[in-house]
Scaffold this motif. Structure first.
Motif, PDB file in Angstrom:
ATOM      1  N   SER A 144       0.875  -1.074   0.110  1.00  0.00           N
ATOM      2  CA  SER A 144       0.240   0.051  -0.015  1.00  0.00           C
ATOM      3  C   SER A 144       0.748   1.191   0.086  1.00  0.00           C
ATOM      4  O   SER A 144       2.021   1.326   0.619  1.00  0.00           O
ATOM      5  CB  SER A 144      -0.888   0.145   1.261  1.00  0.00           C
ATOM      6  OG  SER A 144      -1.606  -1.040   1.388  1.00  0.00           O
ATOM      7  N   PHE A 145       0.342   2.513  -0.421  1.00  0.00           N
ATOM      8  CA  PHE A 145       0.958   3.661  -0.773  1.00  0.00           C
ATOM      9  C   PHE A 145       0.167   4.512   0.078  1.00  0.00           C
ATOM     10  O   PHE A 145      -1.094   4.627  -0.526  1.00  0.00           O
ATOM     11  CB  PHE A 145       1.245   4.306  -2.099  1.00  0.00           C
ATOM     12  CG  PHE A 145       2.246   3.336  -2.907  1.00  0.00           C
ATOM     13  CD1 PHE A 145       3.603   3.130  -2.114  1.00  0.00           C
ATOM     14  CD2 PHE A 145       2.110   2.403  -3.902  1.00  0.00           C
ATOM     15  CE1 PHE A 145       4.629   2.376  -2.774  1.00  0.00           C
ATOM     16  CE2 PHE A 145       3.064   1.803  -4.452  1.00  0.00           C
ATOM     17  CZ  PHE A 145       4.297   1.407  -4.072  1.00  0.00           C
ATOM     18  N   ASP A 146       0.104   5.201   1.158  1.00  0.00           N
ATOM     19  CA  ASP A 146      -0.425   5.864   1.869  1.00  0.00           C
ATOM     20  C   ASP A 146      -1.954   5.290   2.023  1.00  0.00           C
ATOM     21  O   ASP A 146      -3.032   5.825   1.689  1.00  0.00           O
ATOM     22  CB  ASP A 146      -0.874   7.264   1.095  1.00  0.00           C
ATOM     23  CG  ASP A 146       0.542   7.884   0.978  1.00  0.00           C
ATOM     24  OD1 ASP A 146       1.327   7.863   2.027  1.00  0.00           O
ATOM     25  OD2 ASP A 146       0.915   8.530  -0.071  1.00  0.00           O
ATOM     26  N   GLY A 147      -2.172   4.012   2.485  1.00  0.00           N
ATOM     27  CA  GLY A 147      -3.463   3.349   2.550  1.00  0.00           C
ATOM     28  C   GLY A 147      -4.140   2.923   0.930  1.00  0.00           C
ATOM     29  O   GLY A 147      -5.025   2.088   1.094  1.00  0.00           O
ATOM     30  N   PHE A 148      -3.401   3.196   0.011  1.00  0.00           N
ATOM     31  CA  PHE A 148      -4.073   2.680  -1.145  1.00  0.00           C
ATOM     32  C   PHE A 148      -3.268   1.527  -1.610  1.00  0.00           C
ATOM     33  O   PHE A 148      -1.992   1.571  -1.818  1.00  0.00           O
ATOM     34  CB  PHE A 148      -3.747   3.955  -2.174  1.00  0.00           C
ATOM     35  CG  PHE A 148      -3.955   3.421  -3.626  1.00  0.00           C
ATOM     36  CD1 PHE A 148      -5.253   3.213  -4.046  1.00  0.00           C
ATOM     37  CD2 PHE A 148      -3.021   3.073  -4.507  1.00  0.00           C
ATOM     38  CE1 PHE A 148      -5.451   2.830  -5.492  1.00  0.00           C
ATOM     39  CE2 PHE A 148      -3.204   2.652  -6.009  1.00  0.00           C
ATOM     40  CZ  PHE A 148      -4.417   2.648  -6.365  1.00  0.00           C
ATOM     41  N   LYS A 149      -3.811   0.626  -1.953  1.00  0.00           N
ATOM     42  CA  LYS A 149      -3.434  -0.807  -2.198  1.00  0.00           C
ATOM     43  C   LYS A 149      -3.089  -0.885  -3.798  1.00  0.00           C
ATOM     44  O   LYS A 149      -3.863  -1.263  -4.534  1.00  0.00           O
ATOM     45  CB  LYS A 149      -4.323  -2.026  -1.647  1.00  0.00           C
ATOM     46  CG  LYS A 149      -4.375  -2.555  -0.350  1.00  0.00           C
ATOM     47  CD  LYS A 149      -5.195  -3.860  -0.239  1.00  0.00           C
ATOM     48  CE  LYS A 149      -5.104  -4.011   1.341  1.00  0.00           C
ATOM     49  NZ  LYS A 149      -5.814  -5.192   1.716  1.00  0.00           N
ATOM     50  N   ALA A 150      -1.902  -0.717  -3.982  1.00  0.00           N
ATOM     51  CA  ALA A 150      -1.339  -0.643  -5.434  1.00  0.00           C
ATOM     52  C   ALA A 150      -1.261  -2.217  -5.804  1.00  0.00           C
ATOM     53  O   ALA A 150      -1.196  -2.379  -7.104  1.00  0.00           O
ATOM     54  CB  ALA A 150       0.148   0.073  -5.360  1.00  0.00           C
ATOM     55  N   ILE A 151      -0.724  -3.055  -5.026  1.00  0.00           N
ATOM     56  CA  ILE A 151      -0.762  -4.498  -5.282  1.00  0.00           C
ATOM     57  C   ILE A 151      -1.541  -4.966  -4.148  1.00  0.00           C
ATOM     58  O   ILE A 151      -1.440  -4.940  -2.917  1.00  0.00           O
ATOM     59  CB  ILE A 151       0.608  -4.991  -5.482  1.00  0.00           C
ATOM     60  CG1 ILE A 151       1.368  -4.391  -6.478  1.00  0.00           C
ATOM     61  CG2 ILE A 151       0.653  -6.859  -5.391  1.00  0.00           C
ATOM     62  CD1 ILE A 151       0.911  -4.771  -7.740  1.00  0.00           C
ATOM     63  N   GLY A 159      -2.540  -3.860 -18.833  1.00  0.00           N
ATOM     64  CA  GLY A 159      -3.540  -3.278 -18.372  1.00  0.00           C
ATOM     65  C   GLY A 159      -3.518  -1.977 -18.012  1.00  0.00           C
ATOM     66  O   GLY A 159      -2.585  -1.402 -18.293  1.00  0.00           O
ATOM     67  N   PRO A 160      -4.707  -1.291 -17.473  1.00  0.00           N
ATOM     68  CA  PRO A 160      -4.739   0.280 -17.581  1.00  0.00           C
ATOM     69  C   PRO A 160      -3.820   0.838 -16.606  1.00  0.00           C
ATOM     70  O   PRO A 160      -2.945   0.122 -16.082  1.00  0.00           O
ATOM     71  CB  PRO A 160      -6.200   0.708 -16.979  1.00  0.00           C
ATOM     72  CG  PRO A 160      -6.623  -0.814 -16.401  1.00  0.00           C
ATOM     73  CD  PRO A 160      -5.837  -1.858 -17.012  1.00  0.00           C
ATOM     74  N   ASN A 161      -3.264   2.082 -17.051  1.00  0.00           N
ATOM     75  CA  ASN A 161      -2.454   2.917 -16.282  1.00  0.00           C
ATOM     76  C   ASN A 161      -2.815   2.839 -14.941  1.00  0.00           C
ATOM     77  O   ASN A 161      -4.116   2.934 -14.640  1.00  0.00           O
ATOM     78  CB  ASN A 161      -2.186   4.220 -16.783  1.00  0.00           C
ATOM     79  CG  ASN A 161      -1.571   4.458 -17.913  1.00  0.00           C
ATOM     80  OD1 ASN A 161      -0.512   3.604 -18.503  1.00  0.00           O
ATOM     81  ND2 ASN A 161      -1.571   5.297 -18.783  1.00  0.00           N
ATOM     82  N   GLY A 162      -1.756   2.675 -14.046  1.00  0.00           N
ATOM     83  CA  GLY A 162      -2.192   2.769 -12.536  1.00  0.00           C
ATOM     84  C   GLY A 162      -2.708   1.233 -12.050  1.00  0.00           C
ATOM     85  O   GLY A 162      -3.042   0.989 -10.912  1.00  0.00           O
ATOM     86  N   ALA A 163      -2.612   0.412 -12.717  1.00  0.00           N
ATOM     87  CA  ALA A 163      -3.043  -0.958 -12.540  1.00  0.00           C
ATOM     88  C   ALA A 163      -2.161  -1.752 -11.505  1.00  0.00           C
ATOM     89  O   ALA A 163      -2.424  -2.541 -10.665  1.00  0.00           O
ATOM     90  CB  ALA A 163      -3.071  -1.781 -13.716  1.00  0.00           C
ATOM     91  N   GLY A 164      -0.844  -1.162 -11.416  1.00  0.00           N
ATOM     92  CA  GLY A 164       0.083  -1.782 -10.559  1.00  0.00           C
ATOM     93  C   GLY A 164       1.194  -2.505 -11.246  1.00  0.00           C
ATOM     94  O   GLY A 164       2.110  -3.310 -10.678  1.00  0.00           O
ATOM     95  N   LYS A 165       1.216  -2.403 -12.544  1.00  0.00           N
ATOM     96  CA  LYS A 165       2.274  -3.445 -13.351  1.00  0.00           C
ATOM     97  C   LYS A 165       3.623  -3.046 -12.909  1.00  0.00           C
ATOM     98  O   LYS A 165       4.284  -4.048 -12.624  1.00  0.00           O
ATOM     99  CB  LYS A 165       1.987  -3.120 -14.736  1.00  0.00           C
ATOM    100  CG  LYS A 165       0.603  -3.305 -15.288  1.00  0.00           C
ATOM    101  CD  LYS A 165       0.521  -3.209 -16.898  1.00  0.00           C
ATOM    102  CE  LYS A 165       0.799  -1.741 -17.186  1.00  0.00           C
ATOM    103  NZ  LYS A 165      -0.268  -0.718 -16.720  1.00  0.00           N
ATOM    104  N   THR A 166       4.123  -1.646 -13.114  1.00  0.00           N
ATOM    105  CA  THR A 166       5.408  -1.487 -12.388  1.00  0.00           C
ATOM    106  C   THR A 166       5.690  -1.915 -11.118  1.00  0.00           C
ATOM    107  O   THR A 166       6.918  -2.231 -10.775  1.00  0.00           O
ATOM    108  CB  THR A 166       5.658   0.195 -13.004  1.00  0.00           C
ATOM    109  OG1 THR A 166       5.569   0.236 -14.395  1.00  0.00           O
ATOM    110  CG2 THR A 166       7.043   0.661 -12.504  1.00  0.00           C
ATOM    111  N   THR A 167       4.768  -1.390 -10.213  1.00  0.00           N
ATOM    112  CA  THR A 167       5.023  -1.766  -8.836  1.00  0.00           C
ATOM    113  C   THR A 167       5.181  -3.065  -8.544  1.00  0.00           C
ATOM    114  O   THR A 167       6.052  -3.562  -7.942  1.00  0.00           O
ATOM    115  CB  THR A 167       3.722  -1.424  -7.965  1.00  0.00           C
ATOM    116  OG1 THR A 167       3.444   0.046  -8.114  1.00  0.00           O
ATOM    117  CG2 THR A 167       3.884  -1.596  -6.655  1.00  0.00           C
ATOM    118  N   LEU A 168       4.443  -4.081  -9.328  1.00  0.00           N
ATOM    119  CA  LEU A 168       4.711  -5.736  -9.264  1.00  0.00           C
ATOM    120  C   LEU A 168       6.085  -5.845  -9.532  1.00  0.00           C
ATOM    121  O   LEU A 168       6.989  -6.437  -8.715  1.00  0.00           O
ATOM    122  CB  LEU A 168       3.737  -6.203 -10.118  1.00  0.00           C
ATOM    123  CG  LEU A 168       3.932  -7.797 -10.310  1.00  0.00           C
ATOM    124  CD1 LEU A 168       3.847  -8.513  -8.755  1.00  0.00           C
ATOM    125  CD2 LEU A 168       3.110  -8.298 -11.036  1.00  0.00           C
TER     126      LEU A 168
END
Ligand code: ADP
Ligand code: MG
Length: 247
Positions: free
Chosen positions: A16-23, A40-49
Motif C-alpha cells: 500500500s502507498f498511503d493506505g491505497f493498495k497498489a498491489i 492493464g490500464p495505467n495505474g493497475a500496479g504493473k510497474t509496482t509489481l
C-alpha cells in the motif's frame, strides 16, 4: 515447502502507498523459459509489481519465491545476484563508452577469477561480450559510441548489459516504447531468443506486439489479476474488454 517447477512464485503479495493498495493479494506463477506479458490500464500496479519482485519496493505482506528460495526480505542487489534482471523504461547505458565497453563493464566481476581487485578484459569477458552483442543485433557495432546509437539500439544495448549477468529472470517495462516498426519486429525476435534460456516478464501496451511474443498474458486491474491465459482467451474476455481493450 514443496519443490515447484516454477521459476517465480508470487503469493498474496500486497503493498500500500498511503493506505491505497497498489498491489492487492496478488498471485503470479511464472514457469522457466516462459515469456509472460503483463497488460492493464495505467495505474493497475504493473510497474509496482516488478518493483516488488526486484526488491526496489518492499512488500507489506505476501511471499516472493525464486528458484525455490524466499526472496521477500532480500535486498535488491542480492536478488540481482540470484539472477533477477530488470530493465527500466529509460535506458541506463553509458553514452560515452562504446557498445563493447558498455557490455564489458556489465560483466559480473565477482564471477571472474581475479574478482573485483584487478578486473581486466580477459578472453572470457571478450567472448561473452561478442556473444551478447550478436544476440542483441549489435555485433557489428562494438566500437560505436553508445550515444550514437538509435533509440531502439540503445534499448537493445541495455538488454545486452542485463544479459551479461546471465539472469534467470528478466523483466522489461515497456521495452518498445518509442521504437520504429522495424525495431519492434527485431525486439520481438530478440525477446523470443532470450526466453529460451530464462523466464521473461514484459509489461507492454501494444497489443500486436503482445500477441506476437506472449506465451501467456496476465491482465492487471487495481492491483489484482483480472484475467490470465493465452492471448486468444484474454482478448475475448468481456471483463478485459471492459476495463482495458475497449478503451
Ligand atoms: P502501472 O505501471 O500499471 O501504470 P504503477 O505500478 O506505476 O501502475 O502504479 C500503481 C499505483 O500505485 C498508481 O496509483 C501509482 O500512483 C501508485 N504508486 C506507484 N508507486 C508509488 C510510490 N512509490 N508512492 C506512492 N504511490 C505509488
Ligand atoms: Mg508502469
Amino acid at each position: 515447502m514443496a519443490h515447484t517447477d516454477f521459476a517465480l512464485t508470487v503469493e498474496d503479495l500486497t503493498v500500500s502507498f498511503d493506505g491505497f493498495k497498489a498491489i492487492d493479494a496478488l498471485n503470479l506463477y511464472i514457469e522457466r523459459n516462459e515469456l509472460r506479458v503483463i497488460i492493464g490500464p495505467n495505474g493497475a500496479g504493473k510497474t509496482t509489481l516488478l518493483d516488488l519482485i526486484c526488491g526496489r519496493t518492499a512488500a507489506d505482506a505476501g511471499r516472493i519465491r525464486f528458484n525455490d528460495e524466499e526472496l521477500t526480505k532480500l535486498p535488491e542487489y542480492t536478488r540481482v545476484r540470484r539472477g533477477i534482471g530488470r530493465k527500466f523504461q529509460t535506458p541506463s547505458i553509458y553514452e560515452n563508452l562504446t557498445v563493447f565497453q558498455n557490455l564489458e563493464v556489465s560483466f559480473p566481476k565477482g564471477r571472474s577469477v581475479l574478482g573485483a581487485l584487478f578486473f581486466k578484459c580477459t578472453d572470457e569477458v571478450r567472448t561473452r561480450v561478442r556473444t551478447v552483442a550478436d544476440e542483441i543485433g549489435l555485433g557489428d557495432r562494438l566500437d560505436t559510441e553508445a550515444g550514437l546509437l538509435s533509440h531502439g539500439e540503445k534499448q537493445w544495448l541495455e538488454i545486452g548489459m542485463l544479459l551479461m549477468q546471465e539472469p534467470e529472470l528478466m523483466m522489461l517495462d515497456e521495452p518498445i516504447a518509442g521504437m520504429s516498426t522495424r525495431e519492434r519486429e527485431l525486439t520481438a525476435a530478440l525477446l523470443k531468443r532470450i526466453c529460451r534460456n530464462r523466464a521473461v516478464i514484459v509489461i507492454e501496451h501494444d497489443m500486436d506486439f503482445v500477441e506476437r511474443i506472449a506465451h501467456k498474458v496476465t491482465v492487471m486491474h487495481q492491483g489484482k489479476i483480472l484475467a490470465e491465459g493465452p492471448m486468444e482467451k484474454v482478448k475475448n474476455d468481456p471483463k478485459v474488454i471492459d476495463v482495458y481493450l475497449g478503451h
